[in-house]
Design a protein around this motif. Structure first.
Motif, PDB file in Angstrom:
ATOM      1  N   TRP A 145      28.359  64.733  31.915  1.00  0.00           N
ATOM      2  CA  TRP A 145      27.731  63.472  32.286  1.00  0.00           C
ATOM      3  C   TRP A 145      27.604  62.537  31.084  1.00  0.00           C
ATOM      4  CZ3 TRP A 145      27.654  61.609  36.861  1.00  0.00           C
ATOM      5  CH2 TRP A 145      27.619  62.456  37.971  1.00  0.00           C
ATOM      6  N   TYR A 156      22.098  60.635  42.656  1.00  0.00           N
ATOM      7  CA  TYR A 156      23.465  61.111  42.869  1.00  0.00           C
ATOM      8  C   TYR A 156      23.462  62.581  43.301  1.00  0.00           C
ATOM      9  CZ  TYR A 156      25.393  56.986  40.522  1.00  0.00           C
ATOM     10  OH  TYR A 156      25.748  55.709  40.186  1.00  0.00           O
ATOM     11  N   VAL A 179      21.327  61.560  37.546  1.00  0.00           N
ATOM     12  CA  VAL A 179      22.561  62.335  37.639  1.00  0.00           C
ATOM     13  C   VAL A 179      22.307  63.745  37.117  1.00  0.00           C
ATOM     14  CG1 VAL A 179      24.003  60.275  37.379  1.00  0.00           C
ATOM     15  CG2 VAL A 179      23.381  61.587  35.359  1.00  0.00           C
TER      16      VAL A 179
END
Length: 630
Positions: A580, A543, A478
């Motif tokens: 995140w 992602y 991510v």
């Protein structure tokens, strides 16, 4: 009695001309269908050769039989056989019309005509032109079939234009692309660029595996409407895909839903599908006329079409009718989308029962005696409220399909492993199975036990009281867009490949590739060498970093995963790292998190630069607030 000089060929041609003069070769009439004026051109033809020459898109065929003449029955049968043998790829709708049903001594019975329809799979009407009986119905049915055939032709000519990710994957029967599309939030019910949702695409194509997969993901899409207000059942029935039709009915497809013209799915040129759906429609209509307490009166009608199959679906039944248990000949019992809350023990009396469909009820448990239904091969308990399955289910050794999806199961009985040799379909999707590691649960579309060997291995070790080593981990990449997540994943993949094949690769360089932003989520599997010659499988989820995807990414952050938060060492955008960290903490608290800075090879990133950068990053995001951050 026509006489003429000349050769036999000339004589036959003149006879034919004479005969054609006695009856018009065509007739045009004006007609209103759904309050819209249309023009119908009727052409009188003899033999399949003339049919082939005259038919074009928008044509339909009526094969006439004279019920007062036995000879016309055999002629119609041979004509249809010749037509089927020589017809071109274009499939025109065909109806049999048995005329002169008002004759005093008919030479052709209704059973004869029904037999012809069964053999040829073409619908029929028994009419009387003199009395006007079934004339209007025949015309409107044929017009409806012509319209359906046009829709099928349009589908076949435009399906190659599909660009929507999920629909395109279904059309090309690519299960990996289907999973990827669903993982980024694509819905089976969302129309594609040509108007048909993915579930309709699968039904058009007769792709039963993909119909099953899409419904496994979203059972509600079974009655979703597409172009022309067609449901998946409309598409499957009119395309003649009987296997798909049966599965849709098993999954709660409503036979009473009409399209934009008010036509039901039973309006199809496929005789067998038409008969099946019309019987269900008749049952529903009769059910609406009388209260549920008197449904026993429907039993004779329910078994009239097929005495071995009983269909009491969509009738709001709260419990089993006592008369059902007297039908010892039953092989299939359908109680779909009713309100049944428990399974009575009297069901054991149906010793010939092979298939039991209880989709969409409110059943809360499966009793222990249920294993005595040892001859069952098909059991569908999806979309109920079942919280536990009795361990005795392992004794049902003839089960080939077991559907348990979308219940409240938190665990599976280990005895299911006893069914591994016979089961062909196992569906446990949509259950909160928290006691089983998520990474060994079946993936979307994996129905065969052979595809879920790790799950069965896990259950086997649990049943024996032992432990099982599970060498698989989900790794999530991510971070912000264009920080190098995909490049890092590519490097991991290449590095592990070189390491595992070091004996045959001295050195390998990755060719230069232009960087392309990831669309949604890219899922890959990497095999990483481990100790003692073993391997660990990494399920890598890459992602997309664009903010447009952030809202959907939240749904895929799961526990029992390792997270790599990637950031560019040349940029000071620390807020995205903090975003995140907070997202993972809220969705997957306690999961290991690695902060990974990229572009370390840039000349600007000196040792002093790196120390200063990391100091600022730690002061901003304070990673010590979270456990397991590296």
């Amino acid at each position: 009695s026509y006489e003429s000089d000349g050769s036999p060929v000339e004589r036959l041609n003149k006879i034919r001309e004479k005969l054609m003069q006695t009856k018009p070769t065509s007739k045009t009439i004006k007609y209103k269908l759904n309050n819209e004026p249309i023009t119908i051109i009727f052409k009188y033809l003899r033999g399949f050769t003339e049919v082939q020459d005259a038919c074009q898109l928008g044509s339909g065929i009526l094969f006439f039989l004279d019920m007062s003449d036995r000879k016309s029955f055999s002629e119609a049968r041979s004509n249809v056989a010749e037509y089927e043998k020589h017809r071109v790829e274009q499939n025109f709708p065909v109806l049999f019309v048995a005329n002169k049903c008002d004759t005093e001594v008919p030479q052709i019975s209704k059973d004869n005509i029904c037999e012809l329809s069964v053999v040829t799979n073409k619908p029929y009407y028994i009419a009387s032109a003199k009395q006007g009986k079934q004339v209007k119905e025949t015309i409107e049915d044929l017009l409806a079939q012509i319209h359906n055939t046009k829709a099928c032709t349009v589908w076949n000519s435009t399906k190659g234009l599909i660009k929507s990710k999920l629909s395109h994957a279904v059309l090309n029967r690519n299960i990996h692309k289907v999973r990827e599309a669903i993982a980024i939030g694509k819905s089976p019910a969302t129309p594609s660029n040509i108007g048909w949702p993915a579930i309709h695409v699968a039904c058009w194509e007769g792709s039963i595996d993909y119909v099953r997969t899409l419904i496994q993901y979203d059972p509600a899409c079974v009655n979703m409407r597409g172009r022309g207000q067609w449901t998946p059942l409309h598409c499957a029935a009119r395309a003649g895909n009987s296997v798909v039709v049966e599965f849709l009915l098993q999954t709660g497809a409503d036979v009473m839903v009409t399209d934009v013209y008010g036509l039901l799915a039973s309006c199809t040129s496929n005789f067998r599908i038409r008969e099946r759906l019309q019987h269900l429609e008749e049952m529903r209509k009769e059910c609406e006329k009388q209260p549920p307490a008197e449904l026993d009166n429907l039993l004779e009608l329910a078994t009239q079409h097929n005495s071995r199959r009983l269909h009491f679906s969509f009738m709001n039944l709260r419990d089993f009718s006592t008369s059902i248990f007297q039908q010892v000949q039953l092989v299939e019992l359908w109680l779909v989308s009713d309100s049944i809350s428990c399974i009575p023990e009297e069901l054991k009396l149906l010793t010939n029962l092979r298939a039991l469909y209880l989709f969409g009820n409110i059943i809360e448990y499966v009793p222990e005696w249920f294993s005595e239904l040892s001859h069952l091969t098909q059991l569908d308990l999806r979309c109920n409220r079942i919280s536990a399955i009795n361990s005795s289910i392992g004794q049902m050794k003839q089960l080939k399909a077991l559907y348990l999806g979308y219940n409240r199961l938190t665990c599976l009985p280990a005895q299911i492993i006893d069914l591994m040799d016979t089961l062909e379909v196992l569906d446990i999707q949509g259950n909160p199975l928290g006691t089983i590691p998520s990474n060994i649960l079946p993936k979307l579309g994996d129905f065969a036990p052979s595809s879920n060997s790790q799950l069965f291995s896990y259950l086997k070790h649990i049943s024996s009281g032992g432990e099982v080593e599970y060498n698989r981990v989900k790794v999530m990449f991510v971070g912000d867009g264009n920080v190098g997540k995909t490049t890092l994943l590519n490097s991991f993949q290449e590095h592990t490949r070189i390491q595992s094949r070091r004996h045959s690769f001295a050195k390998k360089f990755l060719p230069h590739q232009d960087t392309i932003a990831t669309d949604g989520i890219d899922i890959r599997e990497i095999s990483v060498p481990f100790q003692d010659g073993k391997e660990i499988l990494w399920d890598c989820w890459d992602y997309a970093g664009q903010e447009i995807y952030y809202s959907t990414h939240q749904f895929f952050l799961s526990p029992r995963s390792v997270y790599l938060i990637c950031f560019n060492l040349l940029e000071n955008n620390h807020s995205k790292v903090e975003y995140w960290l907070n997202s993972i903490h809220s969705r997957a608290r306690g999961s290991p998190i690695f902060l990974v800075g990229t572009h370390l090879d840039d000349k600007q990133v000196t040792e002093e630069y790196l120390q200063e950068y990391m100091s600022k990053l730690c002061n901003t995001v304070k990673p010590e607030r979270f456990k397991s951050v590296f």
